[in-house]
Design a protein around this motif. Structure first.
Motif, short mmCIF file in Angstrom:
data_model
loop_
_atom_site.label_atom_id
_atom_site.label_comp_id
_atom_site.label_asym_id
_atom_site.label_seq_id
_atom_site.Cartn_x
_atom_site.Cartn_y
_atom_site.Cartn_z
N UNK A 321 0.82 -1.21 0.00
CA UNK A 321 0.00 0.00 0.00
C UNK A 321 0.86 1.27 0.00
N UNK A 322 2.02 1.24 0.69
CA UNK A 322 2.92 2.40 0.67
C UNK A 322 3.42 2.66 -0.74
N UNK A 323 3.76 1.58 -1.45
CA UNK A 323 4.24 1.69 -2.83
C UNK A 323 3.18 2.23 -3.76
N UNK A 324 1.96 1.71 -3.63
CA UNK A 324 0.85 2.18 -4.47
C UNK A 324 0.62 3.67 -4.20
N UNK A 325 0.65 4.05 -2.93
CA UNK A 325 0.41 5.44 -2.57
C UNK A 325 1.50 6.36 -3.15
N UNK A 326 2.75 5.87 -3.20
CA UNK A 326 3.83 6.66 -3.80
C UNK A 326 3.59 6.86 -5.29
N UNK A 327 3.15 5.81 -5.98
CA UNK A 327 2.87 5.92 -7.41
C UNK A 327 1.72 6.89 -7.65
N UNK A 328 0.71 6.85 -6.78
CA UNK A 328 -0.44 7.76 -6.89
C UNK A 328 0.01 9.20 -6.67
N UNK A 329 0.90 9.40 -5.72
CA UNK A 329 1.39 10.75 -5.43
C UNK A 329 2.11 11.33 -6.65
N UNK A 330 2.96 10.48 -7.27
CA UNK A 330 3.68 10.90 -8.47
C UNK A 330 2.71 11.25 -9.58
N UNK A 331 1.69 10.40 -9.78
CA UNK A 331 0.68 10.65 -10.82
C UNK A 331 -0.03 11.97 -10.56
N UNK A 332 -0.36 12.22 -9.30
CA UNK A 332 -1.04 13.46 -8.93
C UNK A 332 -0.18 14.68 -9.27
N UNK A 333 1.12 14.61 -8.88
CA UNK A 333 2.02 15.74 -9.14
C UNK A 333 2.13 16.04 -10.63
N UNK A 334 2.26 14.98 -11.42
CA UNK A 334 2.40 15.17 -12.86
C UNK A 334 1.11 15.74 -13.45
N UNK A 335 -0.03 15.23 -12.97
CA UNK A 335 -1.32 15.74 -13.48
C UNK A 335 -1.45 17.22 -13.14
N UNK A 336 -1.12 17.57 -11.91
CA UNK A 336 -1.32 18.94 -11.49
C UNK A 336 -0.40 19.93 -12.21
N UNK A 337 0.76 19.45 -12.63
CA UNK A 337 1.67 20.35 -13.35
C UNK A 337 1.30 20.48 -14.82
N UNK A 338 0.26 19.76 -15.25
CA UNK A 338 -0.10 19.80 -16.66
C UNK A 338 0.98 19.21 -17.55
N UNK A 339 1.65 18.20 -16.99
CA UNK A 339 2.84 17.63 -17.62
C UNK A 339 2.60 17.10 -19.03
N UNK A 340 1.52 16.36 -19.23
CA UNK A 340 1.29 15.71 -20.53
C UNK A 340 1.31 16.72 -21.68
N UNK A 341 0.58 17.82 -21.52
CA UNK A 341 0.51 18.76 -22.63
C UNK A 341 1.81 19.55 -22.78
N UNK A 342 2.48 19.83 -21.65
CA UNK A 342 3.77 20.53 -21.73
C UNK A 342 4.81 19.68 -22.46
#
Lengths: 363, 363
Positions: A321-342
């Protein structure tokens, strides 16, 4: 829903992530536990969770932190670790993995997270999300614990493709620099090309060609090219982004993980050697925990697929669960920075290399 | 001189090693210190030491343990770390490195040890010692700390050549198995081929060809082939010998060293965090030293050049006296086991593959 404001993040807004709940080695309950951990810490996060509806709803109902923050999408099929990517590409419809990727494709969610079969996840992602213009081979990037102030370097490709020519390596440099800008907040990342020596005459002939191509595009790509780096430099503070082909990168990644795991075992043995050393271990517990936190692979869990119309985060198959939560955190950060379109804008500009377009953005 | 008998080693005999005293980062005094350490522990060892005569004789005269056990060969030239291998091949005569290799070529010494420039040492070794029949590309093998009972695995090639085809990889398997038999006392070593996954469909196409070729020759080569292994398996107890090309092997080696070094720094920082953690460190000192000893790169110092008419041990350029002594110990063990001729016999038999010849020896 309204975006919750926090004092430290004034740009906070609700982010929806698409979660493949199946396919990990430990089953969906560990995934749901990980989502609950993330939800507890982060009020701005929502999930679309893909898998067998009845089972998932039962697991989610038990977690107070997930109350009203998950939507379940029924998908009966599961991609197993043994399934061949080519088969999954043809017959993957109806699986939780396919469904999870399609939520990103449809724009319902910003980033997809899966603990499943890496090859199948990449194959389905390529088919459903398609490569962004200018990218020949997508890559998988990871964060590597390092001596740099923020604690991490970026390395890519760690296994999307076993080959890369100089054009691919240039694209990896551009994508890796963009990831470092958005994921590590570095305005001008230092990029190095992995080789067997730092002298320019060393290594395979194609490394020299890639060296010169990346050097020629560094200014336009808004990164500093530090030239060749060696395996020992991956965790160093000489470089922020390490570029290599997926064969070499995957072996380096797993060698690093294997070495860290061996040393953890040796450390444990050293402290359980005698009654005295066990007492010393008790006294040293805080220090050992401080070390453990810095080298815990669960805390840097998440390979990011780069070069697609949509971002996919691959969590370790064996993540708890700690590992899954870390992956989710990373996904959240990238989403919030608008990474895909940049990232897409960055690569698109580099493909034609108009100086002005490249220098105007911070992507 | 007469061979000194010890109780534990009934086959003890005097071994003469050829030492290139120059070219290391720390100069000849550290090399002489290392020789003295080895001489003190091992009564059966003699040295021919190559370099500027006056300087070396002065350094050696200060060491009581080296009294009567060193012969100095005057060589004024030094190969530097910056010298290109191609230049050294043409103009290397008169250097301590050339002279050290030539003592093995002339049969005066059994194994050569140098802390100098790896590429130049390999180039000169190939020119002066020549490849053994049946070997296309010589390889550099290292001992890698592992979970196996004897504490080490063998990995090759770690940087002799940046390429290897399936025939080369088969030769590496044969040479690595021979090294494990003689260096680690394993009668039937388990050999694995480094790849990005353990499934047979994974990795580059040439890996599949090498997989099948090595599998077909395992029985005749008297080793067990465990198939593909991953980076994480290098320090494992699933395998004794890891075969790969010199590009991948060099990057894996340096990545492993870099990771170990990073964790050592983190460990140090964790224990110097506060007054309390410093006190804990004092109490944990014995345990930490026990760990340090197991992961100390100086104790596994020495890459062995395989596939030549004569064995050459390459010590780290930055080796201190402990490191030099470790390389000397390795050279002594290999000399005493008659490794060079056993390896040549093994590869020669494999080149033609007559079942009977291969199964008759223990080389």
């Amino acid at each position: 829903m309204t975006a919750t404001q926090t004092t430290e993040r004034t740009d906070a807004r609700t982010v929806t992530l698409s979660i493949d709940a199946m396919g990990g080695d430990r089953g969906p309950s560990v995934v749901v536990d990980g989502l609950a951990l993330s939800a507890q810490k982060n009020p701005d996060i929502r999930f679309i969770v893909h898998g067998p509806k009845a089972e998932l709803e039962q697991l989610i109902a038990r977690k107070r932190d997930l109350n009203g923050r998950c939507e379940v999408r029924d998908a009966a099929g599961v991609v197993s670790m043994e399934d061949k990517p080519s088969q999954v590409m043809r017959h993957g419809k109806g699986t939780s993995m396919f469904s999870a990727i399609d939520s990103v494709r449809a724009g319902e969610a910003e980033v997809c997270v899966s603990c499943g079969n890496t090859g199948a996840l990449m194959a389905l992602s390529m088919v459903r999300l398609r490569k962004i213009p200018g990218v020949n081979r997508p890559a998988i990037a990871v964060l590597w614990p390092s001596r740099n102030p923020n604690g991490f370097n970026v390395m890519l490709d760690v296994g999307a493709d076993v080959r890369a020519d100089e054009q691919d390596l240039l694209q990896y440099a551009l994508m890796g620099a963009s990831y470092a800008r958005n994921g590590l907040n570095l305005s001008r990342p230092r990029v190095g090309l992995l080789n067997v020596g730092t002298e320019e005459h060393k290594g395979r002939a194609e490394m020299k060609a890639a060296h010169d191509l990346i050097a020629a595009n560094a200014e336009a790509g808004t990164f500093d090219f530090v030239g060749f780096v060696e395996g020992g430099d991956i965790p160093s503070d000489k470089v922020d982004v390490i570029v290599t082909d997926g064969f070499t990168g995957n072996i380096a990644l797993k060698t690093g993980e294997g070495t860290a795991s061996l040393i953890r075992s040796f450390l444990k043995e050293a402290f359980s050697y005698s009654i005295l050393s066990k007492i010393a271990a008790l006294l040293a517990l805080t220090s050992l925990k401080r070390l453990q936190k810095r080298i815990d692979p669960r805390r840097v869990n998440g390979g990011v697929f780069l070069g697609l119309n949509g971002t996919v985060v691959k969590s370790h198959g064996s993540a708890d669960s700690t590992g899954v939560s870390a992956a989710v955190k990373l996904a959240f950060q990238l989403a919030q920075s608008g990474f895909t379109s940049k990232l897409a804008a960055r690569v698109a500009s580099a493909a034609s290399l108009p100086q002005d377009a490249l220098n105007s953005g911070d992507n």
